[in-house]
Each structure stands twice: as structure tokens, then as C-alpha cells.
Write an enzyme that holds these catalytic residues in place. Structure first.
Site, PDB file in Angstrom:
ATOM      1  N   MET A 186      -1.152   1.972   8.850  1.00  0.00           N
ATOM      2  CA  MET A 186      -0.140   1.589   7.862  1.00  0.00           C
ATOM      3  C   MET A 186       0.592   2.816   7.336  1.00  0.00           C
ATOM      4  SD  MET A 186       1.355  -0.778   6.167  1.00  0.00           S
ATOM      5  CE  MET A 186       2.695  -0.347   5.059  1.00  0.00           C
ATOM      6  N   GLU A 187       1.927   2.681   7.287  1.00  0.00           N
ATOM      7  CA  GLU A 187       2.815   3.827   7.046  1.00  0.00           C
ATOM      8  C   GLU A 187       3.067   4.136   5.569  1.00  0.00           C
ATOM      9  OE1 GLU A 187       3.851   0.803   8.384  1.00  0.00           O
ATOM     10  OE2 GLU A 187       5.820   0.265   7.596  1.00  0.00           O
ATOM     11  N   ASN A 188       2.156   3.827   4.652  1.00  0.00           N
ATOM     12  CA  ASN A 188       2.371   4.101   3.225  1.00  0.00           C
ATOM     13  C   ASN A 188       2.968   5.496   3.027  1.00  0.00           C
ATOM     14  OD1 ASN A 188       0.591   1.748   2.779  1.00  0.00           O
ATOM     15  ND2 ASN A 188      -0.974   3.177   3.487  1.00  0.00           N
TER      16      ASN A 188
ATOM     17  N   HIS B 131       8.007   5.830  11.008  1.00  0.00           N
ATOM     18  CA  HIS B 131       8.373   4.897   9.933  1.00  0.00           C
ATOM     19  C   HIS B 131       8.887   5.629   8.693  1.00  0.00           C
ATOM     20  CE1 HIS B 131       7.638   0.785  11.000  1.00  0.00           C
ATOM     21  NE2 HIS B 131       6.351   0.906  11.221  1.00  0.00           N
TER      22      HIS B 131
ATOM     23  N   HIS C  51       4.053   6.417  15.731  1.00  0.00           N
ATOM     24  CA  HIS C  51       4.681   5.216  15.168  1.00  0.00           C
ATOM     25  C   HIS C  51       4.712   5.276  13.629  1.00  0.00           C
ATOM     26  CE1 HIS C  51       5.662   0.829  15.184  1.00  0.00           C
ATOM     27  NE2 HIS C  51       5.045   0.875  14.016  1.00  0.00           N
ATOM     28  N   GLU C  52       3.553   5.546  13.042  1.00  0.00           N
ATOM     29  CA  GLU C  52       3.502   5.559  11.568  1.00  0.00           C
ATOM     30  C   GLU C  52       4.343   6.710  11.014  1.00  0.00           C
ATOM     31  OE1 GLU C  52       2.416   2.849  10.584  1.00  0.00           O
ATOM     32  OE2 GLU C  52       1.296   2.362  12.406  1.00  0.00           O
TER      33      GLU C  52
ATOM     34  N   GLU D 177       1.075  -4.054   2.729  1.00  0.00           N
ATOM     35  CA  GLU D 177       2.032  -4.816   3.525  1.00  0.00           C
ATOM     36  C   GLU D 177       1.317  -6.015   4.152  1.00  0.00           C
ATOM     37  OE1 GLU D 177       3.993  -2.681   6.671  1.00  0.00           O
ATOM     38  OE2 GLU D 177       5.357  -4.330   7.065  1.00  0.00           O
TER      39      GLU D 177
ATOM     40  N   GLY E 280      -3.666  -1.755  13.165  1.00  0.00           N
ATOM     41  CA  GLY E 280      -3.850  -0.419  13.726  1.00  0.00           C
ATOM     42  C   GLY E 280      -3.750   0.665  12.668  1.00  0.00           C
TER      43      GLY E 280
HETATM   44  N1  B3K Z   1       3.539  -1.871   9.064  1.00  0.00           N
HETATM   45  C1  B3K Z   1       2.144  -1.961   9.424  1.00  0.00           C
HETATM   46  C2  B3K Z   1       1.681  -3.346   9.658  1.00  0.00           C
HETATM   47  C3  B3K Z   1       1.339  -4.116   8.454  1.00  0.00           C
HETATM   48  C4  B3K Z   1       0.733  -5.424   8.815  1.00  0.00           C
HETATM   49  C5  B3K Z   1       0.538  -6.337   7.692  1.00  0.00           C
HETATM   50  N2  B3K Z   1      -0.199  -7.515   8.079  1.00  0.00           N
HETATM   51  C6  B3K Z   1       1.823  -1.129  10.608  1.00  0.00           C
HETATM   52  C7  B3K Z   1       2.950  -0.768  11.474  1.00  0.00           C
HETATM   53  O1  B3K Z   1       3.608  -1.576  12.083  1.00  0.00           O
HETATM   54  O2  B3K Z   1       3.231   0.379  11.564  1.00  0.00           O
HETATM   55 ZN    ZN Z   2       5.258  -0.346  12.436  1.00  0.00          ZN
END
Ligand code: B3K
Ligand code: ZN
Length: 850
Positions: A261-263, A299, A295-296, A119, A259
Site C-alpha cells: 500500500m502506497e501510503n 504511486h 509500483h508503490e 484504502e 500486496g
Molecule cells: N492501492 C493498493 C491497494 C489497496 C487495496 C484495497 N483493498 C495497492 C496498490 O495498488 O498499489
Molecule cells: Zn497500485
């Protein structure tokens, strides 16, 4: 130059082609990794004869359509393929170089492990693809690598098979049953310690939970695991949402731009938001980990199951997910303290963004580099917008809206408007005017006047907004929460006013005396207030407001007003002073036995210089610094006995709130009288946790106490091999009040624990200097600006995303005097002339200069 052109929301078009299945094969090798991508492509528009894919920094090996070499062309980071077919299989082979990838986007190396960050647009650095969030495909992934070096091979979804391959290598294949956009793809290969646990969802499904950390750190993974289980349970209880795969993996890496990433099924985290034990992590770190893990995890529904149609809709998932993580933290911890921290982010950072060259609505209308829009506006103001809807609808209707949103859009890529429509349809509340919050940039101001006559109290509210390009000047729907309090401190009434017109008067009848009003309680809307407070009024609110947030709010206003009154005195050549009303109000809070200790600590951590800068249109920095120090010193002197006493009563309590209060008391005590330095030494020496040792060290460092150097050296020797703790030490060095601070920072960039390639290190040393050492960064000779500019030139090449983050204080200059502005502009001019300026910096610098 075409990549420096902005893209516009109004130009959005559906893709001519979609991909419903993608199979990826990775042969992981250094220096060259081979990627085979086989897509099942479907044509959506008969007129389309050319498929255009995104790709960056790729070495293209071959392109085949239905197994035959296909005619193609690469131009401007895009691959054009002739394709006059309704359905076909596309095979693309690319070579990439993960070890040379210092931008940490796409596939890269972190401390010897392969990992990905896709992302927003990183997937195009892995293969040519329709790298946009509205193209959803099922992914199958095969990963192959050396078995001894990379025992764990991970990707999204479920593990299907694994085994040995030739030449000491092995493989794993993964399948994700949920169609997803490319930005949610992840791959990790490396050697880790693994913490395992499990969670049974409320419908009775068992989910395997795994946290992967660097070797030797297993004992620091427990809090992250506990936080994950807490998040899963909370989302079931409060939002009725259950996890949907059989496995949930979190991998912690030290090289990471953000911080976490929610893969899907495989979150990649910055170690900062995973690793913790009492010795090395503070209470704030523990809290940060819980909230980012939450948070993740959240998502998975708000972001992954329902994703964004295009990147202009980013707040659809981010604003909503920040709101959800804030509610999680508030439900499992202190609601007022969490609210106070969220309010500070808006006031101290988002208002600054809104007043600067990067001002944008929470749904931006034009973007050059998407990574520049992961902002406090999209995230935190976005969360405030969701919170206002929650206030207007109430919890029950809001949850009905969430339910309808998932019923309508599960598995889709949608818009912010779709979300608001679901809220509207489920609740029957008209949100037409409210939608302006998505399109209007800038912070609205609300001017308040009052009138009391014959038992009737009238409050007149007038709203206005700054002129920001592209804004229509229409009044907003502002939920405005007020409480009226009588002179004995009793609450008369409390309610949320629906403020929708440019000017509106609200009447309260049947009063016997003029009430004291508490305005915009709980920060019910992200607006600025214009109201002439009296000291007595604020002191009354500090003591009697029903809401603890409102009591804190009054303390911020009282401290700030005292500073500004003294700035005026300085400018007028008068002597500075602080009234007993202010001193007594703070003393009252410090002595209050009933107030939560953490709340007292929040009240004692009075506004910083940068928070004060945000309250004004233009600032005389030198007077502000002098006046703030004066007020702080006077307050500390007036409360010296009380803070020392309170220090001793909270000293040995083993809870976070007591530690927070103790550390504030220690700081106030030493501001009042350096003789209390002995307390600092004693606390540092006897500390059994990082909150206490860092608390003591910070007091010594911030106040330049005589024990500063010896404690700093001791701390450095103790922690030199623990990167996350060294970050705390780097930050203290960067924010110290010393004329030599820049020379010291320069020397520290050669410290063995420092590396320009690691974003955490750069942020802790350089980022903290620029954002947190206002006095020396904004030194009138321009040396701070020049130093940051030199670093930015270097980071522009190494890691453009990090460069574009730490430049923020340099582009938010409008409040400073013209001489400083001139020096800043010279620095920005130097940057804009760089021959290889990244899109990230170009967008920010060009907006700042225009
Ligand atoms: N969605 C990711 C952030 C990605 C940032 C890309 N530059 C983390 C978050 O907001 O949960
Ligand atoms: Zn987020």
C-alpha cells in the site's frame, strides 16, 4: 440493508463540506485504543446544515464543535452532526479494538505490531470522517505507546518531535506537508530491524530510505532497498519525476490483505514483497519484489500527488501505475518476457472476469463493496488501455501528455477523463472514440480474413463485442499491430493499423507471394482473435517472427490448437495424434542457441488447463484434461534427448534465465520418462538457492514421482519456521493431482504453520486449490465446491476481503457443463442465505446467481 445497495458513478456529487486540516492523536493500547480527531471543517454549500461522516465498528465517546458538545446522531454507519457554520473545528473521540480486527482494514495488529490499511474505505474504522478520496487535508499525527514493546512509532510525512511520556510510554509526532485523502493515511508501531540507506535526487536533495522488517530478517531486506533506489532513479530518467519528501519508509508485515500500500511516505507491504535471500526466495520472488516496490513508489506521483475524484476512477491511478511498473520492469529486465507475463494475466484472468458475473468496464459504473473492484480489469486491462494510448501517441507525445497532466492536476482529485484530455491536448491525437475503452465492459473479438490476388494482400478485420449489461454497441478504436513475413522467413513489413470501424479492409501492395501474417503483435490491444491458423503457418511464425513475443504467441496457439484438435478427436471417438510439424517446431525452439533462455522457458511452459478453458465458450473438462496430457506427453517424448541435453548445458549457470530453462527441461524430461527422477533428486540435494530446490520439488510433486513424499517432508522440516517458504509448500500440496487432495488440505489447516487469520496462508493453501487445481476443484461429485463453500463461510466472518478473493473460481462457471453449474449454484445459494453475509461476498454471489 441499505449498505447492500449499489452506489452509482452517475450520482457523484461534490461534498458539502471539506476538511483542510486534521490532527490525530492515538493512545495505542490493547484492548482499547483511543483516537482523538480534530478537523478544521469548511462549508462549501450554504444550504448544508448537517455534516454527515462515515464510520464503522467505532465506539463513539464524544463530539464537539468549536469545543462545545454538539448535537449528533449515529445511524447506518454514519454520524450526523448539526453544523450551520461556514468554518468550525470538530473534535471526535472514538475507541477502537485493534487486536480484535481480523478483517485487517483500519487499525489492526500484525504479529504484535500495530499497522493500518485504509484504502479504500478503512479510515472510517479509525474515526468518523469524510472518508472519500476528493477530500484532501493536511495531517498532523501524534502516536503514543509503550516504549519497550513498540520502540518505533511511524506515520506519514516528516518526524517533528518524539520523547518520553508517563508510565513507560513514549510518543512521536509526524506532519505530512502534502494534503491527502484519508485512504493514504498510515500508522505503524512496533519493534523491527531497520535497514537504512539514502538517495540523492537529481536536483540534489537527500532522501533518507528506511526498510522495517520483523526482528531477525535484516539480511532479507537488501533486495527491497536496492529495488527502491532503482525505482527512484528510473522515475527520474524515464518520467522526469522526483521524490518530494525527505524520508521514504517501507514496513513489511506478515498479515496483509493485498500486496502493498502506497501510503504517503510510509508504504506498508506484505512481507512477500519485501523479504528475500537466495536461500529462501525464488527468482520470481525477486522479480515480484522489484516490481511491487516500483509500483508503490510510482504511486507517489500517479495516485498520491494526483489522486482519484471518486472510487469509480480507480483505474486513473492503478491502470497508469501498473503500466509504469511494467515499463520499469521491461527497461531494467527482459522486455519480451515481461510482456509475455502481462499478456498471460489478461488472457488467463482478465478475459475470465470479463466473461463472468463480475464483468465491469475499467471505470465501473456501480459498486456495492469497493474492495471488490481492485481487479484485473481495473488494474491490468487498465494498464493495457494506457499502453494503447502510448502506442497511438508514441513515447514523446505520451510524456508530453504526462507533463501536461501534472501541470494541470498536481494536488487535485481528478477523473479518467481528465487524464485522457491531457493526453489528447498534448499530442493533438483525437481520442474521442478511444474513450469507449473506459465505459464498455467485455472483451472485443476481432475476426480476421485475408485475400491475396495479383501481388495485393488484403486483411479484413471485423470487430464484435459480447452483450454485457449497460454496453452500447459501438465500434472501438483498436490499434492492431501486424507483420507480414515471406516464405523464406524475411520480414516484408510491420505496422500498427488504426482499426476504428466495425469492418475495415487494409491493403498491402507490391508482394510477389502470399505472405505469412503475424497478427495482434505484442498484444497491441486486449482483444480476442478469430482466425483459422494452419499448423505450418504457426510453425513458421515460431521460427521467423521478428518479435520474440510473437514467436511465443505462435507457440501458444500451436500447442492450444493441437489440444483442441485432439479434444475433437476424442469426442468423435477417434484416436489422438500429434503431427511432426508441432514436434519439430518445439524441438527447434529447444535447440535454438540464439534465443534467450528465459524465452525458451516461457515457450516450454505450455498453456495450463485453465488457460485453455479461457479459449473456449464451453468446455468438456474431462476430454480437455486428457487431450492436454496427451499433447504434453507426446511433445516431451519427442524432445526427450534435446531437453536432457539442454538441462545439462544450463545446469550450472548462475543466472535466472538459465535456471528458468533448466527447471522447464527437468519437468519435460520427467514427463517423458520417470527414469530422470534421479536428476530431480540430484538437483534438490545440491541446490544452493530456492529456485533450484523448489523447481525440483515442484517436478516431484506435480508429477507424483516416487520421491515426492520424502522430498516434501525434508522441505517441510527445513522451512517450517519460515512462513513465506511454507506458503510455497502449502501451494504444492494444494495443487497436487491426488484423489485425497481435499482430505489432505483439511488436515493441513491444523498444521502449526497454518492460520486462517493470515491471508497469505489462506491464499497459498485454499486459494491455490480453488484456482490452480482445476481437476479436483471441479471434480464432478461437487466435493471441491462444497469444501470451498465451507471455508468461505468461515472466512466471511474472519476476513471478508480474503473470502471475496478466493471465491473467484466458484463464480466463473459459465463454461462448465450443466451438472457442474447446478452444483456450483447450490453452493452459492447456501452462501447467499447466510444471515451475516458480508457486502463483499454478497455482491459477488448475488451477481453470480442473477
Ligand atoms: N492501492 C493498493 C491497494 C489497496 C487495496 C484495497 N483493498 C495497492 C496498490 O495498488 O498499489
Ligand atoms: Zn497500485
Amino acid at each position: 440493508m441499505s449498505e447492500l445497495q449499489a452506489k452509482y458513478l452517475k450520482d457523484y456529487q461534490q461534498s458539502d463540506f471539506t476538511i483542510n486540516h486534521l490532527s490525530l492523536d492515538f493512545q495505542l493500547n490493547i484492548p482499547t485504543t483511543k483516537v482523538v480527531a480534530i478537523s478544521q471543517v469548511e462549508r462549501q454549500s450554504k444550504q448544508a446544515t448537517e455534516l454527515v461522516l462515515d464510520g464503522e465498528d467505532l465506539d463513539l465517546v464524544s463530539v464537539k464543535v468549536n469545543s462545545q458538545p454538539a448535537s449528533h446522531q449515529v445511524k447506518d454507519k454514519q454520524l450526523y452532526i448539526q453544523a450551520d457554520l461556514d468554518n468550525f473545528e470538530l473534535e471526535i473521540i472514538t475507541h477502537i479494538k485493534p487486536a480484535e480486527n481480523t478483517a485487517l482494514e483500519g487499525l489492526y495488529m500484525s504479529d504484535g505490531a500495530y499497522c493500518t490499511q485504509c484504502e479504500a474505505e478503512g479510515f472510517r474504522r479509525i474515526t468518523y470522517y469524510l472518508d472519500r478520496p476528493d477530500v484532501l487535508a493536511k495531517f498532523d499525527v501524534r502516536v503514543e505507546a509503550d516504549k519497550t514493546e513498540f520502540p518505533f512509532l511511524l506515520s506519514n510525512g516528516n518526524l517533528i518531535s518524539s520523547g518520553d511520556a508517563v508510565n513507560g510510554r513514549h510518543f512521536a509526532t509526524w506532519q505530512d506537508p502534502f494534503p491527502k485523502p484519508s485512504y493514504l493515511f498510515a500508522l505503524v508501531a512496533g519493534d523491527f530491524d531497520l535497514l537504512e540507506d539514502q538517495f540523492t535526487t537529481r536536483s540534489g536533495r537527500d532522501v533518507k530510505l528506511q526498510v522495517f522488517v520483523d526482528k531477525g530478517n535484516l539480511h532479507k531486506a537488501h533486495h527491497a532497498m536496492a529495488s527502491l533506489k532503482k525505482s527512484m532513479k528510473w522515475d527520474e530518467d524515464r518520467f522526469d519525476l522526483e521524490y518530494d519528501l525527505d524520508i521514504y519508509m517501507i514496513v513489511a508485515v506478515d498479515f496483509f490483505n493485498m500486496g502493498a500500500m502506497e501510503n504517503k511516505g510510509l508504504n506498508v507491504f506484505n512481507t512477500k514483497y519485501v523479504l528475500a535471500d537466495k536461500e529462501s526466495a525464488t527468482d520470481d520472488d525477486y522479480h515480484g519484489i522489484e516490481s511491487v516496490i516500483g509500483h508503490e513508489y510510482f504511486h507517489n506521483w500517479t495516485g498520491n500527488r494526483v489522486t482519484c475524484r471518486d472510487w469509480f476512477q480507480l483505474s486513473l491511478k492503478e491502470g497508469l501505475t501498473v503500466f509504469r511498473d511494467q515499463e520499469f520492469s521491461s527497461d531494467v529486465g527482459s522486455r519480451p518476457v515481461n510482456r509475455i507475463q502481462a499478456i498471460q494475466v489478461i488472457r488467463n484472468h482478465q478475459f475470465a472476469e470479463d466473461a463472468g458475473p463480475m464483468a465491469h468496464p475499467i471505470r465501473p459504473e456501480s459498486v456495492i463493496e469497493m474492495n471488490n473492484f481492485y481487479t484485473v480489469t481495473v488494474y491490468n486491462k487498465g494498464a493495457e488501455v494506457i499502453r494503447m494510448m502510448h502506442t497511438l501517441l508514441g513515447e514523446k507525445n505520451f510524456q508530453a501528455g504526462m507533463k501536461l497532466y501534472f501541470e494541470r492536476h498536481d494536488g487535485q482529485a481528478v477523473t479518467c477523463d481528465d487524464f485522457v484530455s491531457a493526453m489528447e491536448d498534448a499530442s493533438g491525437v483525437d481520442l474521442q472514440q478511444f474513450r469507449l475503452w473506459y465505459s464498455q465492459a467485455g472483451t472485443p473479438s476481432v475476426a480476421v480474413s485475408e485475400n491475396f490476388e495479383d501481388g495485393q494482400y488484403q486483411l479484413t478485420l471485423t470487430q464484435s463485442r459480447p452483450t454485457v449489461a449497460g454496453n452500447n454497441d459501438l465500434p472501438m478504436h483498436i490499434p492492431f499491430d501486424v507483420e507480414l513475413i515471406d516464405l523464406d522467413g524475411k520480414s516484408i513489413t510491420s505496422k500498427v493499423l488504426n482499426f476504428t470501424e466495425r469492418q475495415q479492409t487494409f491493403t498491402f501492395d507490391g508482394l510477389t507471394q502470399k505472405p505469412v501474417v503475424s497478427l495482434l503483435q505484442d498484444f497491441s490491444a486486449p482483444v480476442k482473435l478469430e482466425y483459422q491458423y494452419e499448423d505450418e503457418h504457426l510453425a513458421h511464425l515460431m521460427r521467423y517472427a521478428s518479435s520474440e513475443v510473437a514467436r511465443w504467441e505462435a507457440s501458444v496457439s500451436l500447442f492450444s490448437k493441437s489440444v483442441w484438435d485432439n479434444v475433437k478427436a476424442l469426442v468423435a471417438g477417434k484416436s489422438m495424434q500429434l503431427s511432426d510439424i508441432v514436434k519439430d517446431a518445439f524441438k527447434g525452439v529447444i535447440l535454438d542457441e540464439k534465443l534467450d533462455e528465459e524465452l525458451i522457458a516461457e515457450i516450454m511452459s505450455v498453456p495450463s488447463i485453465s488457460a485453455l478453458v479461457e479459449q473456449t465458450e464451453s468446455v468438456d473438462l474431462d476430454s480437455l484434461i486428457t487431450a492436454r496430457s496427451f499433447v504434453k506427453d507426446e511433445l516431451a517424448l519427442a524432445c526427450e534427448d534435446e531437453v536432457v541435453a539442454r538441462y545439462h548445458t544450463s545446469k550450472d549457470k548462475d543466472i535466472a534465465s538459465a535456471r528458468a530453462l533448466k527447471n522447464e527441461c527437468l519437468s519435460w524430461a520427467c514427463v517423458a520418462n520417470e527414469e530422470h527422477e534421479a536428476l530431480v533428486n540430484a538437483q534438490y540435494e545440491s541446490a544452493t538457492n530456492m529456485t533450484d530446490s523448489l523447481g525440483a520439488l515442484k517436478v516431484a510433486s506435480d508429477l507424483n514421482l516416487s520421491n515426492r513424499e520424502s522430498l516434501m517432508t525434508h522441505f517441510e522440516n527445513r522451512w517450517v519456521d519460515t512462513p513465506l517458504v511454507m506458503d510455497k509448500w502449502f501451494t504444492l500440496q494444494a495443487i497436487q493431482d491426488s484423489e485425497q487432495v481435499i482430505d489432505k488440505i483439511k488436515a493441513l489447516t491444523s498444521h502449526k504453520a497454518f492460520s486462517f487469520n493470515n491471508p497469505n496462508r489462506v491464499r497459498s493453501l485454499i486459494g491455490s486449490f480453488a484456482a490452480g487445481n482445476i481437476k479436483h476443484f471441479h471434480k464432478s461429485d461437487g466435493s471441491g465446491y462444497q469444501y470451498l463453500t465451507d471455508i468461505l463461510k468461515k472466512m466471511n466472518i474472519i476476513n471478508p476481503q480474503v473470502a471475496a478473493r478466493i471465491i473467484t473460481p466458484l463464480i466463473q462457471f459459465s463454461k462448465f457443463d450443466l451438472a457442474r453449474q447446478q452444483k456450483i449454484k447450490e453452493s452459492l445459494q447456501e452462501l447467499i442465505e447466510l444471515p451475516d453475509l458480508s457486502k463483499d461476498l454478497y455482491e459477488k454471489v448475488s451477481r453470480a446467481l442473477s
